[in-house]
Design a protein around this motif. Structure first.
Motif, short mmCIF file in Angstrom:
data_model
loop_
_atom_site.label_atom_id
_atom_site.label_comp_id
_atom_site.label_asym_id
_atom_site.label_seq_id
_atom_site.Cartn_x
_atom_site.Cartn_y
_atom_site.Cartn_z
N PHE A 75 0.85 -1.19 0.00
CA PHE A 75 0.00 0.00 0.00
C PHE A 75 0.89 1.24 0.00
CE2 PHE A 75 -2.83 -3.26 1.39
CZ PHE A 75 -4.09 -2.86 0.96
N ALA A 76 0.76 2.06 -1.03
CA ALA A 76 1.47 3.34 -1.12
C ALA A 76 0.51 4.41 -0.63
CB ALA A 76 1.92 3.61 -2.55
N LEU A 77 0.78 4.98 0.52
CA LEU A 77 -0.12 5.89 1.22
C LEU A 77 0.40 7.32 1.07
CD1 LEU A 77 -0.37 3.68 4.43
CD2 LEU A 77 -1.93 3.68 2.46
N ILE A 78 -0.39 8.18 0.44
CA ILE A 78 0.05 9.52 0.08
C ILE A 78 -0.70 10.54 0.95
CG2 ILE A 78 0.26 11.20 -1.79
CD1 ILE A 78 0.21 8.81 -3.74
N HIS A 79 0.06 11.36 1.65
CA HIS A 79 -0.55 12.31 2.58
C HIS A 79 -1.12 13.52 1.85
CE1 HIS A 79 2.73 15.27 2.33
NE2 HIS A 79 3.59 14.26 2.38
N GLY A 80 -1.89 14.32 2.59
CA GLY A 80 -2.52 15.51 2.04
C GLY A 80 -1.67 16.76 2.18
N GLY A 81 -2.26 17.89 1.85
CA GLY A 81 -1.56 19.16 1.87
C GLY A 81 -1.07 19.53 3.26
N GLY A 82 0.19 19.97 3.35
CA GLY A 82 0.76 20.37 4.62
C GLY A 82 1.03 19.24 5.59
N GLY A 83 0.85 18.00 5.12
CA GLY A 83 1.00 16.86 6.00
C GLY A 83 2.32 16.15 5.82
N SER A 84 2.36 14.92 6.31
CA SER A 84 3.56 14.10 6.20
C SER A 84 3.16 12.64 6.22
CB SER A 84 4.53 14.39 7.36
OG SER A 84 3.99 13.91 8.58
N GLY A 85 4.10 11.77 5.93
CA GLY A 85 3.82 10.35 5.98
C GLY A 85 3.37 9.89 7.35
N TRP A 86 3.77 10.62 8.39
CA TRP A 86 3.35 10.27 9.75
C TRP A 86 1.82 10.18 9.87
CZ3 TRP A 86 0.22 12.68 13.29
CH2 TRP A 86 0.24 12.17 14.58
N ASP A 87 1.10 10.98 9.08
CA ASP A 87 -0.36 10.96 9.17
C ASP A 87 -0.92 9.55 8.95
OD1 ASP A 87 -0.23 13.69 9.54
OD2 ASP A 87 -0.74 14.18 7.47
N TRP A 88 -0.18 8.73 8.22
CA TRP A 88 -0.62 7.37 7.89
C TRP A 88 -0.05 6.32 8.83
CZ3 TRP A 88 -4.38 6.03 4.67
CH2 TRP A 88 -4.73 6.86 3.59
N HIS A 89 0.69 6.69 9.88
CA HIS A 89 1.47 5.68 10.58
C HIS A 89 0.62 4.62 11.26
CE1 HIS A 89 0.64 8.18 14.15
NE2 HIS A 89 1.10 7.18 14.91
N LEU A 90 -0.55 4.99 11.77
CA LEU A 90 -1.41 4.01 12.42
C LEU A 90 -2.05 3.07 11.40
CD1 LEU A 90 -3.10 6.30 15.09
CD2 LEU A 90 -1.21 4.70 15.42
N VAL A 91 -2.47 3.62 10.29
CA VAL A 91 -3.03 2.78 9.22
C VAL A 91 -1.96 1.82 8.69
CG1 VAL A 91 -4.06 2.78 6.90
CG2 VAL A 91 -4.73 4.53 8.58
N ALA A 92 -0.76 2.35 8.48
CA ALA A 92 0.33 1.50 7.97
C ALA A 92 0.62 0.36 8.94
CB ALA A 92 1.59 2.34 7.75
N GLY A 93 0.61 0.64 10.23
CA GLY A 93 0.85 -0.39 11.21
C GLY A 93 -0.20 -1.49 11.16
N ARG A 94 -1.45 -1.10 11.02
CA ARG A 94 -2.51 -2.10 10.94
C ARG A 94 -2.42 -2.90 9.64
NH1 ARG A 94 -5.04 -6.05 13.07
NH2 ARG A 94 -7.23 -6.29 12.42
N LEU A 95 -2.08 -2.27 8.56
CA LEU A 95 -1.91 -3.00 7.30
C LEU A 95 -0.83 -4.07 7.44
CD1 LEU A 95 -2.14 -0.02 4.78
CD2 LEU A 95 -3.79 -1.90 4.99
N ARG A 96 0.25 -3.73 8.13
CA ARG A 96 1.33 -4.71 8.33
C ARG A 96 0.84 -5.86 9.21
NH1 ARG A 96 4.51 0.41 9.03
NH2 ARG A 96 5.36 0.85 6.94
N GLN A 97 0.04 -5.56 10.22
CA GLN A 97 -0.53 -6.61 11.05
C GLN A 97 -1.40 -7.56 10.22
OE1 GLN A 97 -2.67 -4.58 14.14
NE2 GLN A 97 -0.84 -4.12 15.35
#
Length: 212
Positions: free
Chosen positions: A4-26
């Motif tokens: 999953f390539a997760l792309i953040h929104g304006g003014g954001g960062s990849g950190w915004d997706w960190h919880l979703v990314a963790g669950r995807l890995r689980q």
């Protein structure tokens, strides 16, 4: 296993997706969520796409997810990596040649009045995550805002629009209409604010996996 390539929104960062990314890995998948070069005044949408493609690396079974303003980058990435699926998560669906600054008027966006930034974007996010999200916010000074979206069409591949029902910034009715008018499709729906990435990460990750 998908990536999953997760792309953040304006003014954001990849950190915004960190919880979703963790669950995807689980759930047995890979996830990448790079920081786009939004603080570089010369960076363009192709530069954003280069950043994501580099993060994806050699992966072949790819799902590209663009959140909010990341919707202008996500289709470019999806076309380049021949993605399995493209998802606009409360995402801006671009039109060929459309400048990002034009999108708002073209789709009939109306800015909510009298709401703070937190009330618009993060009203259901836990306070500690709100604080960290604000701390990690970045100035978007990149060059793409007044440049035409560079593709001739959206990529011809399976595509979903996922709106967040409690979104005060991109209300559900707006997202339903954009999905219908720009993709000829019916938007899927999930509870949560504009940053449901932080308020409902497990539900969001599980919905993304269900699309496989």
């Amino acid at each position: 296993m998908a990536t999953f390539a997760l792309i953040h929104g304006g003014g954001g960062s990849g950190w915004d997706w960190h919880l979703v990314a963790g669950r995807l890995r689980q759930l047995g998948h890979e996830a990448v969520a790079p920081d786009l070069p939004i603080e570089n005044p010369k960076a363009t949408l192709p530069d954003f796409a280069d950043t994501v493609v580099s993060a994806i690396g050699p992966a072949r079974d790819v799902v590209v997810v663009g959140h909010s303003y990341g919707g202008f980058t996500a289709p470019l990435v999806a076309a380049r990596v021949k993605a399995r699926l493209l998802v606009f998560a409360a995402g801006m669906v671009p039109a060929p040649g459309e400048r990002p600054r034009e999108w708002w008027d073209h789709v009939g966006f109306s800015s909510p009045d009298g709401l703070s930034t937190v009330e618009q974007f993060l009203h259901d996010v836990p306070p500690e995550l709100v604080k960290e999200n604000v701390r990690r916010g970045r100035d978007q000074v990149s060059a793409e805002y007044d440049q035409p979206w560079p593709a001739d069409a959206l990529p011809d591949l399976p595509t979903r629009v996922l709106l967040f029902r409690d979104d005060r910034f991109f209300p559900a009715d707006l997202q339903r209409r954009v999905a219908r008018e720009r993709l000829g499709s019916t938007a899927d729906e999930l509870d949560g604010s504009h940053l449901a990435l932080l308020s409902r990460p497990d539900e969001l990750a599980e919905r993304l996996v269900s699309y496989l």
